[in-house]
Design a protein around this motif. Structure first.
Motif, PDB file in Angstrom:
ATOM      1  N   LYS A 144       0.809  -1.214   0.000  1.00 30.90           N
ATOM      2  CA  LYS A 144       0.000   0.000   0.000  1.00 30.90           C
ATOM      3  C   LYS A 144       0.847   1.270   0.000  1.00 30.90           C
ATOM      4  O   LYS A 144       0.417   2.302  -0.524  1.00 30.90           O
ATOM      5  CB  LYS A 144      -0.935  -0.015   1.197  1.00 30.90           C
ATOM      6  N   GLU A 145       2.013   1.227   0.598  1.00 39.23           N
ATOM      7  CA  GLU A 145       2.832   2.436   0.651  1.00 39.23           C
ATOM      8  C   GLU A 145       3.447   2.715  -0.718  1.00 39.23           C
ATOM      9  O   GLU A 145       3.622   1.807  -1.541  1.00 39.23           O
ATOM     10  CB  GLU A 145       3.947   2.286   1.688  1.00 39.23           C
ATOM     11  N   PRO A 146       3.762   3.965  -0.991  1.00 39.39           N
ATOM     12  CA  PRO A 146       4.388   4.288  -2.275  1.00 39.39           C
ATOM     13  C   PRO A 146       5.742   3.584  -2.412  1.00 39.39           C
ATOM     14  O   PRO A 146       6.481   3.425  -1.435  1.00 39.39           O
ATOM     15  CB  PRO A 146       4.566   5.801  -2.219  1.00 39.39           C
ATOM     16  N   ILE A 147       6.033   3.184  -3.609  1.00 41.71           N
ATOM     17  CA  ILE A 147       7.350   2.598  -3.905  1.00 41.71           C
ATOM     18  C   ILE A 147       8.296   3.781  -4.132  1.00 41.71           C
ATOM     19  O   ILE A 147       8.440   4.297  -5.246  1.00 41.71           O
ATOM     20  CB  ILE A 147       7.299   1.679  -5.129  1.00 41.71           C
ATOM     21  N   ALA A 148       8.884   4.212  -3.063  1.00 41.16           N
ATOM     22  CA  ALA A 148       9.709   5.431  -3.118  1.00 41.16           C
ATOM     23  C   ALA A 148      10.815   5.348  -2.083  1.00 41.16           C
ATOM     24  O   ALA A 148      10.719   4.609  -1.095  1.00 41.16           O
ATOM     25  CB  ALA A 148       8.841   6.665  -2.867  1.00 41.16           C
ATOM     26  N   PHE A 149      11.869   6.128  -2.338  1.00 38.93           N
ATOM     27  CA  PHE A 149      12.977   6.213  -1.388  1.00 38.93           C
ATOM     28  C   PHE A 149      13.443   7.659  -1.366  1.00 38.93           C
ATOM     29  O   PHE A 149      13.831   8.212  -2.393  1.00 38.93           O
ATOM     30  CB  PHE A 149      14.129   5.290  -1.789  1.00 38.93           C
ATOM     31  N   GLU A 150      13.370   8.255  -0.213  1.00 38.95           N
ATOM     32  CA  GLU A 150      13.817   9.639  -0.069  1.00 38.95           C
ATOM     33  C   GLU A 150      15.252   9.653   0.464  1.00 38.95           C
ATOM     34  O   GLU A 150      15.514   9.216   1.574  1.00 38.95           O
ATOM     35  CB  GLU A 150      12.893  10.412   0.878  1.00 38.95           C
ATOM     36  N   GLN A 151      16.139  10.154  -0.360  1.00 33.89           N
ATOM     37  CA  GLN A 151      17.534  10.296   0.076  1.00 33.89           C
ATOM     38  C   GLN A 151      17.627  11.403   1.113  1.00 33.89           C
ATOM     39  O   GLN A 151      17.130  12.493   0.907  1.00 33.89           O
ATOM     40  CB  GLN A 151      18.418  10.624  -1.124  1.00 33.89           C
TER      41      GLN A 151
END
Length: 963
Positions: A144-151
């Motif tokens: 459910k969570e966005p497929i994302a990675f915040e550097q």
């Protein structure tokens, strides 16, 4: 046992054959030593460039490598932006002056390090890394969570701290304000993007910078518990939403994102600050080099010899640069399978065989990319301009032998002989005339290394195969700048303001004479020691990539053990890679490379061998080569791609090798040659008709080069014991010439043959060296003069006059001594802090009796000594032994002896520290200590706790007759 001795060259034979000229090789700018020339802040001007270069030429330097670097506080208005039109004018002036002074010039293809980076390098071309996330998903579930990675933001700066400013820059108006502003930036959030848009980058001195940003997704894969794989990448929309419901089974989802490693150009000059390039991308290096293409237009660079690259030094920051766009396609093309199907194996915390094999393939692909997408394009770019390249390949994740192999001058550094051999081996095998060294870096703490220390390490370079010394290094400094002027942060400081500069020419003349021999002829080594790159790349590690630098990572291996053993026993060998082995052919029992012939190849208990390498070894054996297998045959191929097919072929080949016991060894005959296996290295080498240089048993070391009709030997006495004896050689000769490159003396050596072994009489004090030219025919010329003691030594006593000649901060007054010792102990003002040259003079009568010559021994000296007797200069002595031979004809009934002794910078620096003088005035790293105990509370080097250093003629000075 009765020895059969034949004297082939004696004084009698010299007289019979008459006289002939004994020639030293020609001197060129390349046979002379060079130095790395730091342009601090590129704050250089034509007048001072000329003045600096004239000083360098006068002491015998043959060339300069220009490396622009961070600036000096207080000179901000003189900073010149790197590669700007003004900078190019200064480069052109330098090239013209070099031509006038018969010097040559290289330039670093960049500023600071790592190679490549600066204002042109944006996100697309900056160095990359990757990060990943995982999820455990059961049948029917979704993510459910966005497929994302915040550097997350990260800033590491290596500049001065605000607390240092008052002490560091008390007399400048602009530097404190600039640095204060820079120090207010504590994290990446306060920096604008791109980094080169920020002000005061010199003061910021950023080493690594990551901005807060969302990273682009590269791939997302689902791995089921029944070995199913599903590529989900196309199912993720721009917002990061994944539209996928897990089918039956248990699934692990891996999402891999491309990040920015954030490494900046470290120690950058003004105008060169910015991102380091992606070394695995050809587009990045081309983009970077385009800046040079633009800057060079309309400028005459005909007198520029070439370009230089310092070691890799990207991953000395936090994390590794371990990814490049398009990597998965490159991997599939090179390794034959899709890495996306094996992300769990690549990223496993606990390694099994499959995981290690996948990891090997990943590492091998990165190594290939560094070689093919960075080193080769850079070399091709320079070649198109008619220039050569000098490269330090070590420290990178590539096979450094292959990277050294594709450049014109491989360059090493450090103090370890085996480290030197990687660069030298590539030069030897691939027929490159020069192997260079960044020489004498951080030999000791600041101001603690003398010229004798430098000579000692240079001799090690020569033994290791280096023949092109580049000192580390010399800073451009304005002629009127207060002492000590501009200094680079790492020692040794080869500066004209250094007291030892007076005697630097003596060392440089020595290096020149040695290199004139070592750059002639061809290498003459017997053994090719296989570099087990696949073994180490198949081992787990803390990080995904291994980095290669000498024997780091191989310390506990038989590869290291065999190399050390051969080094200590005097076997002549080079390292060889799989790629270089492709160029080897067998001519009878000899192995022919582009650079010369060898007698055998050694596999040092190698575990993995590429299939092509095994096939090559078998082919060489069929034609007559002897392949040595120390301990065990390799067991298989490295890597995962097409493993079953490759391993079967490998096993089929090794099964054809039928080893039969021959004493303690086993031999498998293959065509005209054989594989010879065993655990006794000396016995194995004997079986391959390879012998060590027997002089190693006498405490001597040497390196050989083939010349027409004979050999050159460079011989060094690295022991603490004098050698005066017959020295056996591993190559036969009818006669020989001895050259003393320090004293520039030469002559026909005493030579004999004992039981078929050529022996030459050699006399070397500890730390001394010589060059031996052997010949297959009888040579003619003046005999070399050997001397042995002919009586006891007598001390030269009496009143010594001590006169301070040159140096500072002031010249102490002349005084009289009745006992020799450190001039710092003389009860006169200004002697303790004095750094420079002082003259010791005395009159003494000629010793009683007669002798053809005498030896003058100065005893202990701190640091170097020039000896003048009755107006005749007898030479400058650098140590560790301070002895000079005096022909009897120079002695009179009453003699005047002058000994000009030079110390180092230490005492004057110590005086500056005690006075609180601000001489450490540099941006960026300023002036760090090498040793922690010399680090002040501000983190900067300090000598304040030191004692004044012993200086002068300590004696006793003696004279003894010789015969």
């Amino acid at each position: 046992m009765i020895k059969k001795i034949i004297y082939t060259t004696s004084l009698l034979s010299v007289l019979i054959h008459g006289q002939a000229q004994i020639k030293w090789p020609a001197v060129t700018p390349v046979t002379k030593p060079w130095t790395r020339w730091w342009w601090l802040g590129s704050a250089v001007d034509p007048k001072n460039l000329t003045a600096n270069m004239q000083q360098y030429a006068e002491v015998g330097l043959g060339g300069l490598e220009i490396t622009p670097i961070y600036g000096v506080a207080g000179y901000e208005n003189k900073f010149v932006d790197y590669l700007s039109p003004q900078w190019m004018q200064l480069l052109t002036h330098t090239l013209n002056e070099a031509k006038r002074l018969n010097m040559q010039i290289d330039m670093a293809t960049g500023s600071g390090w790592p190679f490549g980076g600066g204002p042109l390098i944006g996100d697309a071309d900056a160095c990359k890394d990757f990060v990943y996330k995982t999820w455990a998903v059961k049948a029917g579930e979704t993510i459910k969570e966005p497929i994302a990675f915040e550097q997350q933001p990260y800033l590491n700066a290596i500049g001065n701290t605000l607390a240092d400013l008052k002490n560091t820059f008390p007399n400048t108006s602009t530097a404190p304000a600039i640095l204060k502003e820079a120090q207010q930036i504590k994290d990446a959030d306060k920096l604008v993007e791109p980094v080169y848009a920020n002000k005061n980058l010199q003061a910021l001195a950023i080493d690594q910078l990551k901005y807060k940003k969302n990273l682009p997704l590269q791939v997302i894969m689902a791995y089921g518990d029944n070995n199913q794989t599903i590529d989900l990448t196309s199912k993720v929309d721009r917002s990061g939403k994944l539209t996928w419901t897990a089918p039956a089974g248990n699934w692990t989802v891996y999402a891999l994102f491309m990040g920015w490693h954030g490494k900046m150009v470290e120690r950058a000059a003004p105008g060169a600050e910015g991102n380091a390039i992606d070394h695995f991308s050809e587009a990045a290096i081309k983009k970077y080099l385009s800046r040079f293409d633009t800057a060079f237009v309309g400028n005459d660079l005909s007198h520029l010899r070439g370009f230089f690259n310092d070691s890799y030094e990207v991953d000395d920051a936090r994390g590794q640069s371990n990814y490049t766009p398009g990597f998965f396609d490159e991997f599939k093309r090179r390794r034959g399978y899709d890495l996306k199907l094996y992300l769990p194996q690549l990223l496993a915390k606990q390694r099994d065989e499959t995981s290690l094999r996948v990891l090997f393939d990943y590492r091998q692909t990165m190594a290939d990319l560094l070689l093919e997408k960075f080193t080769v394009p850079w070399h091709n770019w320079a070649q198109a301009k008619g220039k050569i390249v000098r490269n330090q390949s070590h420290g990178s994740p590539a096979n450094i032998l292959d990277c050294y192999g594709v450049v014109d001058i491989p360059e090493t550094e450090g103090t370890e002989l085996l480290r030197f051999k990687f660069a030298a081996s590539a030069a030897h095998i691939l027929n490159k005339q020069l192997a260079s060294a960044e020489a004498a870096t951080w030999l000791n703490e600041h101001f603690k290394s003398n010229l004798g220390d430098v000579k000692n390490v240079i001799d090690k370079y020569f033994i290791g195969g280096v023949n092109h010394i580049v000192y580390h290094g010399t800073s451009y400094s304005p002629m009127n700048d207060p002492w000590p002027g501009w200094l680079f942060y790492a020692a040794v400081h080869f500066q004209p303001i250094h007291p030892f500069w007076k005697d630097f020419g003596t060392l440089n003349n020595y290096v020149t004479r040695c290199q004139s021999f070592l750059q002639s002829g061809k290498p003459d080594n017997d053994i090719l020691l296989y570099f087990p790159f696949s073994d180490h790349n198949s081992e787990p590690g803390r990080d995904l990539l291994h980095h290669y630098d000498g024997m780091k990572g191989f310390e506990q291996t038989d590869f290291n053990k065999v190399a050390e053993d051969m080094l200590q026993k005097g076997y002549a060998f080079d390292f060889i890679s799989d790629k270089q082995l492709e160029k080897v052919t067998a001519i009878g029992s000899l192995l022919h490379t582009p650079g010369g012939n060898y007698r055998t190849i050694v596999l040092a208990n190698t575990k993995y061998l590429p299939l092509a390498t095994l096939e090559k070894l078998v082919t060489l054996a069929k034609y007559g080569a002897k392949i040595i297998v120390y301990k065990n045959m390799p067991g298989g191929v490295p890597g995962f791609g097409q493993l079953e097919t490759r391993q079967k072929h490998f096993t089929d080949i090794t099964a054809t090798l039928k080893f039969v016991s021959e004493g303690a060894l086993q031999k498998a005959t293959v065509g005209k040659g054989a594989f010879i296996k065993g655990e006794d290295l000396s016995a194995l080498l004997t079986a391959a008709s390879v012998n060590a240089e027997p002089m190693y048993g006498l405490g001597l070391q040497c390196i050989r080069r083939n010349i027409s009709g004979g050999h050159y030997y460079f011989i060094s006495n690295a022991s603490t014991t004098a050698v005066s004896k017959w020295v056996p050689l591993n190559r036969k000769a009818a006669s020989a010439i001895l050259f003393d490159p320090m004293q520039e003396q030469s002559g026909i050596a005493r030579t004999r043959i004992v039981n078929g072994v050529t022996e030459v009489f050699v006399q070397l004090q500890p730390g001394e060296s010589c060059v031996l030219q052997t010949s297959n025919t009888i040579l003619k010329g003046n005999a070399y003069r050997y001397y042995t003691p002919a009586g006891t030594a007598s001390e030269i006593k009496g009143k010594w006059t001590l006169r301070f000649m040159i140096g500072g901060p002031d010249l102490p007054k002349t005084t009289t001594l009745t006992r020799l010792g450190s001039w710092t102990d003389v009860p006169e003002p200004m002697v303790k802090e004095f750094s420079g040259t002082a003259q010791y003079s005395i009159e003494f009568p000629k010793p009683a009796g007669t002798a053809p010559a005498y030896v003058l021994d100065l005893g202990k000296v701190a640091w170097s000594a020039e000896v003048v007797l009755n107006g005749k200069n007898l030479g400058t002595l650098l140590g560790p032994v301070y002895r000079v031979t005096i022909p009897a004809s120079l002695l009179k009934a009453d003699n005047e002896l002058y000994i000009n002794v030079t110390n180092g910078m230490t005492n004057r620096i110590l005086d500056l520290e005690k006075q609180g003088v601000a001489w450490k005035k540099f941006y960026n790293v300023n002036f760090p200590s090498r040793l922690a105990e010399n680090r002040g509370a501000d983190g900067v080097f300090t000598a304040a706790k030191w004692e004044y250093e012993t200086s002068g003629l300590l004696g006793p000075v003696t004279i003894a007759p010789l015969k």
